[in-house]
Enzyme design. Sequence first.
Site, PDB file in Angstrom:
ATOM      1  CB  SER A 178      -7.586   4.369   7.117  1.00 41.39           C
ATOM      2  OG  SER A 178      -8.480   5.222   6.441  1.00 41.39           O
ATOM      3  CE1 TYR A 195      -6.508   1.883   2.175  1.00 39.22           C
ATOM      4  CE2 TYR A 195      -8.288   3.067   3.249  1.00 39.22           C
ATOM      5  CZ  TYR A 195      -6.941   2.924   2.966  1.00 39.22           C
ATOM      6  OH  TYR A 195      -6.035   3.826   3.479  1.00 39.22           O
TER       7      TYR A 195
HETATM    8  P1  NAD Z   1       1.707   5.659  -1.159  1.00 35.98           P
HETATM    9  O1  NAD Z   1       1.089   4.943  -2.304  1.00 35.98           O
HETATM   10  O2  NAD Z   1       2.175   7.061  -1.346  1.00 35.98           O
HETATM   11  O3  NAD Z   1       2.946   4.818  -0.575  1.00 35.98           O
HETATM   12  C1  NAD Z   1       2.798   3.463  -0.302  1.00 35.98           C
HETATM   13  C2  NAD Z   1       4.156   2.805  -0.295  1.00 35.98           C
HETATM   14  O4  NAD Z   1       3.940   1.412   0.000  1.00 35.98           O
HETATM   15  C3  NAD Z   1       4.871   2.872  -1.653  1.00 35.98           C
HETATM   16  O5  NAD Z   1       6.223   3.252  -1.459  1.00 35.98           O
HETATM   17  C4  NAD Z   1       4.756   1.443  -2.181  1.00 35.98           C
HETATM   18  O6  NAD Z   1       5.861   1.052  -3.005  1.00 35.98           O
HETATM   19  C5  NAD Z   1       4.734   0.645  -0.885  1.00 35.98           C
HETATM   20  N1  NAD Z   1       4.136  -0.682  -1.054  1.00 35.98           N
HETATM   21  C6  NAD Z   1       2.983  -0.997  -1.699  1.00 35.98           C
HETATM   22  N2  NAD Z   1       2.808  -2.333  -1.693  1.00 35.98           N
HETATM   23  C7  NAD Z   1       3.853  -2.869  -1.001  1.00 35.98           C
HETATM   24  C8  NAD Z   1       4.242  -4.185  -0.675  1.00 35.98           C
HETATM   25  N3  NAD Z   1       3.518  -5.251  -1.046  1.00 35.98           N
HETATM   26  N4  NAD Z   1       5.374  -4.373   0.046  1.00 35.98           N
HETATM   27  C9  NAD Z   1       6.140  -3.310   0.413  1.00 35.98           C
HETATM   28  N5  NAD Z   1       5.830  -2.026   0.103  1.00 35.98           N
HETATM   29  C10 NAD Z   1       4.697  -1.819  -0.603  1.00 35.98           C
HETATM   30  O7  NAD Z   1       0.632   5.566   0.013  1.00 35.98           O
HETATM   31  P2  NAD Z   1       0.425   6.437   1.350  1.00 35.98           P
HETATM   32  O8  NAD Z   1      -0.704   7.367   1.108  1.00 35.98           O
HETATM   33  O9  NAD Z   1       1.718   6.956   1.842  1.00 35.98           O
HETATM   34  O10 NAD Z   1      -0.135   5.296   2.309  1.00 35.98           O
HETATM   35  C11 NAD Z   1       0.636   4.686   3.314  1.00 35.98           C
HETATM   36  C12 NAD Z   1      -0.302   3.993   4.284  1.00 35.98           C
HETATM   37  O11 NAD Z   1      -1.176   4.968   4.870  1.00 35.98           O
HETATM   38  C13 NAD Z   1      -1.206   2.944   3.665  1.00 35.98           C
HETATM   39  O12 NAD Z   1      -1.363   1.856   4.562  1.00 35.98           O
HETATM   40  C14 NAD Z   1      -2.521   3.665   3.505  1.00 35.98           C
HETATM   41  O13 NAD Z   1      -3.620   2.797   3.473  1.00 35.98           O
HETATM   42  C15 NAD Z   1      -2.511   4.537   4.741  1.00 35.98           C
HETATM   43  N6  NAD Z   1      -3.397   5.694   4.686  1.00 35.98           N
HETATM   44  C16 NAD Z   1      -3.254   6.625   3.705  1.00 35.98           C
HETATM   45  C17 NAD Z   1      -4.116   7.709   3.699  1.00 35.98           C
HETATM   46  C18 NAD Z   1      -4.027   8.769   2.643  1.00 35.98           C
HETATM   47  O14 NAD Z   1      -4.962   9.570   2.553  1.00 35.98           O
HETATM   48  N7  NAD Z   1      -2.968   8.836   1.843  1.00 35.98           N
HETATM   49  C19 NAD Z   1      -5.107   7.842   4.664  1.00 35.98           C
HETATM   50  C20 NAD Z   1      -5.203   6.870   5.656  1.00 35.98           C
HETATM   51  C21 NAD Z   1      -4.346   5.800   5.657  1.00 35.98           C
END
Ligand code: NAD
Length: 260
Positions: free
Chosen positions: A142, A155
């Site tokens: 991130s 985080y």
């Molecule tokens: P999201 O909440 O939309 O999706 C996350 C997915 O991970 C969900 O399907 C959930 O069921 C699954 N998950 C959660 N815990 C789990 C576990 N223990 N085992 C297996 N699956 C699990 O989130 P997102 O925004 O798509 O984020 C995805 C990744 O991107 C994360 O690592 C997040 O930190 C990173 N990220 C997101 C953003 C943002 O702005 N959305 C920015 C930077 C990084």
Amino acid sequence: MNLENKICIVTGAARGIGATIARRFVASGAKVAIADLNLDTAQETAAELTKAGPGQAMGIAMNVTDEDAVNAGVQAVVDNWGGIDVLVSNAGIQIVHELQDFPFEDWKKLLSVHLDGAFLTTKACLPHMYKAGSGSIILMGSVHSKEASPLKSAYVTAKHGLLGLGRVIAKEGAAHGVRANVICPGFVKTPLVEKQIPEQAAELGISEEEVVNRIMLGGTVDQEFTTVEDVAEIAHLFAAFPTNALTGQSMVVSHGWFME
Ligand code: NAD
């Protein structure tokens, strides 16, 4: 560069960024395992992607913090398709509190999903990649791998840690043709972020509009969210890049919120 017939695992791919990465990989001809907590939702996403083609997808149940579940899920992919070429360790959660109020249980839970998850899935995939003499591991970092924000101690700690893990994988994996890179997105409007808007507004005593315009997008060059497609394109580049020239790196995709 494409991913024709490459065997890929994307964790947390039932929805959000992971689902779009899986979609991009299938569009590039890959076989993609959608690994997520709930088998039904993973299978629903997989069926949708297989329909879109030209690659294919399958859903597998995997809690990335559970070593047995990770090993069983990776083995199921190997049994079905014969190996692993690409791992995207993407599953993640967000929990926000001021440090002084951060429940220890929440701290441990968040670190476990991000760090244990990346460690366990990498550990399970490496023997198959080493055997094949090639592979690409992509960790979902991130902007918070490089920058701090209030309320996000766990985080920010986890995402900084993934940079270190990626570099070690790159150094150990090089002799076996395995590369590792980290993607560092800015704010992407997924359920993970939608949930934070009212939470942060309440914690900071400001409006939801202010959270979006000042906290989330205030530092970007154009006040725009990064999209799931933007992130998936970088994942595709890291997955398909053919040599160790591109390893041990992290790429920020954030509308200029963080520049290096
Ligand atoms: P999201 O909440 O939309 O999706 C996350 C997915 O991970 C969900 O399907 C959930 O069921 C699954 N998950 C959660 N815990 C789990 C576990 N223990 N085992 C297996 N699956 C699990 O989130 P997102 O925004 O798509 O984020 C995805 C990744 O991107 C994360 O690592 C997040 O930190 C990173 N990220 C997101 C953003 C943002 O702005 N959305 C920015 C930077 C990084």
